[in-house]
Write an enzyme that holds these catalytic residues in place. Structure first.
Site, PDB file in Angstrom:
ATOM      1  N   HIS A 260      46.637  56.026  14.479  1.00 34.92           N
ATOM      2  CA  HIS A 260      46.687  56.908  13.230  1.00 34.92           C
ATOM      3  C   HIS A 260      48.195  57.820  12.751  1.00 34.92           C
ATOM      4  O   HIS A 260      47.545  58.617  13.009  1.00 34.92           O
ATOM      5  CB  HIS A 260      45.758  56.818  12.045  1.00 34.92           C
ATOM      6  CG  HIS A 260      45.413  57.064  10.852  1.00 34.92           C
ATOM      7  ND1 HIS A 260      45.680  58.265  10.410  1.00 34.92           N
ATOM      8  CD2 HIS A 260      45.358  56.378  10.400  1.00 34.92           C
ATOM      9  CE1 HIS A 260      45.585  57.665   8.852  1.00 34.92           C
ATOM     10  NE2 HIS A 260      45.322  56.508   8.719  1.00 34.92           N
TER      11      HIS A 260
ATOM     12  N   LYS B 166      33.290  57.531   6.962  1.00 35.61           N
ATOM     13  CA  LYS B 166      33.092  55.929   7.344  1.00 35.61           C
ATOM     14  C   LYS B 166      32.599  55.782   7.593  1.00 35.61           C
ATOM     15  O   LYS B 166      32.555  54.241   8.795  1.00 35.61           O
ATOM     16  CB  LYS B 166      34.839  56.096   8.807  1.00 35.61           C
ATOM     17  CG  LYS B 166      35.809  55.796   8.025  1.00 35.61           C
ATOM     18  CD  LYS B 166      37.069  56.308   8.853  1.00 35.61           C
ATOM     19  CE  LYS B 166      38.459  56.774   7.445  1.00 35.61           C
ATOM     20  NZ  LYS B 166      38.960  55.855   6.999  1.00 35.61           N
TER      21      LYS B 166
ATOM     22  N   GLN C 146      36.922  55.520  13.700  1.00 32.50           N
ATOM     23  CA  GLN C 146      37.332  54.164  13.383  1.00 32.50           C
ATOM     24  C   GLN C 146      36.145  53.795  15.303  1.00 32.50           C
ATOM     25  O   GLN C 146      35.880  52.811  14.594  1.00 32.50           O
ATOM     26  CB  GLN C 146      38.104  53.132  13.860  1.00 32.50           C
ATOM     27  CG  GLN C 146      39.256  54.357  12.911  1.00 32.50           C
ATOM     28  CD  GLN C 146      38.868  53.310  11.065  1.00 32.50           C
ATOM     29  OE1 GLN C 146      38.069  52.199  11.350  1.00 32.50           O
ATOM     30  NE2 GLN C 146      39.698  54.006  10.507  1.00 32.50           N
TER      31      GLN C 146
ATOM     32  N   ASP D  54      40.401  60.744  18.394  1.00 33.02           N
ATOM     33  CA  ASP D  54      40.202  60.964  16.676  1.00 33.02           C
ATOM     34  C   ASP D  54      39.173  59.659  17.169  1.00 33.02           C
ATOM     35  O   ASP D  54      39.380  58.729  17.478  1.00 33.02           O
ATOM     36  CB  ASP D  54      41.142  60.314  16.459  1.00 33.02           C
ATOM     37  CG  ASP D  54      41.694  59.788  15.151  1.00 33.02           C
ATOM     38  OD1 ASP D  54      40.355  59.706  14.691  1.00 33.02           O
ATOM     39  OD2 ASP D  54      43.186  59.251  14.369  1.00 33.02           O
TER      40      ASP D  54
ATOM     41  N   CYS E 169      49.108  52.795   8.027  1.00 34.35           N
ATOM     42  CA  CYS E 169      48.718  53.830   8.491  1.00 34.35           C
ATOM     43  C   CYS E 169      49.424  54.707   9.666  1.00 34.35           C
ATOM     44  O   CYS E 169      49.274  54.897  10.609  1.00 34.35           O
ATOM     45  CB  CYS E 169      47.991  55.680   8.069  1.00 34.35           C
ATOM     46  SG  CYS E 169      48.010  56.119   6.159  1.00 34.35           S
TER      47      CYS E 169
END
Length: 415
Positions: free
Chosen positions: A132, A235, A212, A209, A373
């Site tokens: 991302h 999220k 997700q 990261d 993105c």
């Protein structure tokens, strides 16, 4: 206050869970809402909404600097929230958990506070082709500032990292590795333990990261072994504007403040300022108190449902939707990794994704379109963007059936 539905390990009652989310009972364009844009943000259960309302209704106050009752209650709730979030990702201690505005700020914090001082001209930072933008730009900017090089782990045609390239890309010049746990566009689950092991063999720290991943699978930072792990509350069924950054305690204690201001200090004089220990050193100004408390409540909710149950349910949805989608003429799925979270990204031959999304929205179905993105990844696959359906714990097979029907109808209208 609404209580979370109790779900046993053997009875995942999605219809019972859906009752926890008030927004799912509304209509869009005269149709029952089907929400498949969970990769962008998830809907919130009533317990989270009530929790935030309860803070403002009963103990709204600033934290850590007041001796009155409300301030004490708010301070206690804020620090209890830190403990809950730390436990959710398996941190050793709440002292390893910094509240930030989200994943993006967390990555910028690490770039500015940790890596800037360590990076010299000629050094290298390693990221992947599926990142991302938030996990590209801070490193790219730092490389430009220091005359360093950003190197890329490529993705194969299935949307998986070319892991044989990783040992070749790591070198004595590599000072940092930053990698997504799960791709927001492809749904690919990356082999983090292998990447961390390869990096650590050369004493290279790793940032993950996890934006997700946290909604879809159990995360344990100690098992992963990474130095940094970050994710956003919104999220994972929590509020917007709040996230968490895990930093190994021995590293955190050595980091200088990212921003300075009230709440970050022990003492201030014009001669010298002494900053606070631990995560408070990085939470300048009045923090997002209700956000932190709401984030913790959301993670408690997820724990109540059970991450294994959620993962199993979403995997079943992914398999079902993939099979259904492959039967639609003209569909090309982007990303068919062996290990995937509940994300389906695809294109339709000769039809722009935006046009499809507009038409199925008229039929009550919310999906995401665009480059998500991840423009370098779009370039890799030679496409301007995709249609992305991303699933959450409250989605159903019946919603997928309706989505496929709406998709086929939209394709016919545009053909």
């Amino acid at each position: 206050m609404t209580e979370t539905k109790i779900i046993s390990k053997n009875t995942y009652d999605v219809n019972l869970l859906r009752q926890d989310f008030p927004i799912l009972s509304r209509e869009v364009n005269g149709k029952p809402l089907i929400y498949f844009d969970n990769g962008a943000t998830t809907q919130k259960p009533q317990v989270v909404i009530d929790c935030i309302s309860n803070y403002y209704s009963h103990y709204n106050a600033n934290i850590h600097r007041g001796v009155h009752k409300l301030s004490q209650e708010a301070s206690q709730a804020y620090e209890e929230a830190r403990k809950t979030v730390a436990e959710f990702i398996g941190a050793n201690s709440p002292n390893e958990l910094i509240f930030t505005r989200g994943t993006t700020e967390s990555i910028n914090l690490v770039a500015a506070s940790f890596l800037r001082k360590k990076l010299d001209a000629g050094d290298e930072i390693l990221v992947t082709e599926m990142e991302h933008h938030s996990n590209i730009l801070p490193w790219q900017q730092l490389c430009e500032e220091k005359n360093a090089t950003l190197k890329i782990i490529p993705v194969n045609e299935h949307g998986e990292l070319e892991m044989t390239r990783v040992p070749l890309l790591l070198s004595p010049k590599t000072k940092f590795v930053a990698v997504a746990h799960v791709s927001n566009t492809l749904g690919t689950i990356n082999p983090l333990k292998e990447i961390v092991a390869l990096a650590h063999a050369q004493n290279i720290p790793v940032l993950v990261d996890g934006a997700q991943a946290a909604p879809h699978m159990r995360v344990n930072v100690q098992e992963l072994g990474c130095e940094f792990y970050c994710f956003s509350a919104h999220k994972v069924y929590g509020p917007t504007g709040i996230g968490a950054l895990y930093v190994k305690e021995e590293i955190l204690n050595e980091l200088p403040p990212y921003q300075t201001g009230g709440g970050t200090i022990k003492t201030v004089s014009f001669a010298k300022t002494v900053y606070a220990d631990g995560p408070l050193r990085f939470e300048a100004g009045t923090p997002n108190i209700e956000g932190a408390i709401g984030m913790a409540k959301a993670l408690e909710y997820v724990n109540g449902v059970g991450m294994k149950n959620i993962a199993a349910h979403e995997h079943e949805l992914l398999l079902y939707a993939t099979e259904k989608l492959k039967q639609v003429k003209g569909v090309r799925i982007i990303g068919e990794a062996k290990e995937k979270a509940g994300v389906l990204s695809f294109v339709i031959e000769k039809i722009h994704p935006f046009d499809i999304a507009m038409l199925i929205d008229q039929q009550g179905v919310a999906v995401r379109t665009g480059h998500h993105c991840t423009q370098p990844l779009m370039e890799k696959f030679g496409i301007p963007g995709t249609i992305r359906a991303s699933f959450a714990l409250y989605n159903t097979k019946e919603e997928i059936d309706h989505f496929i029907t709406a998709l086929v109808k939209s394709i016919k209208m545009l053909s």
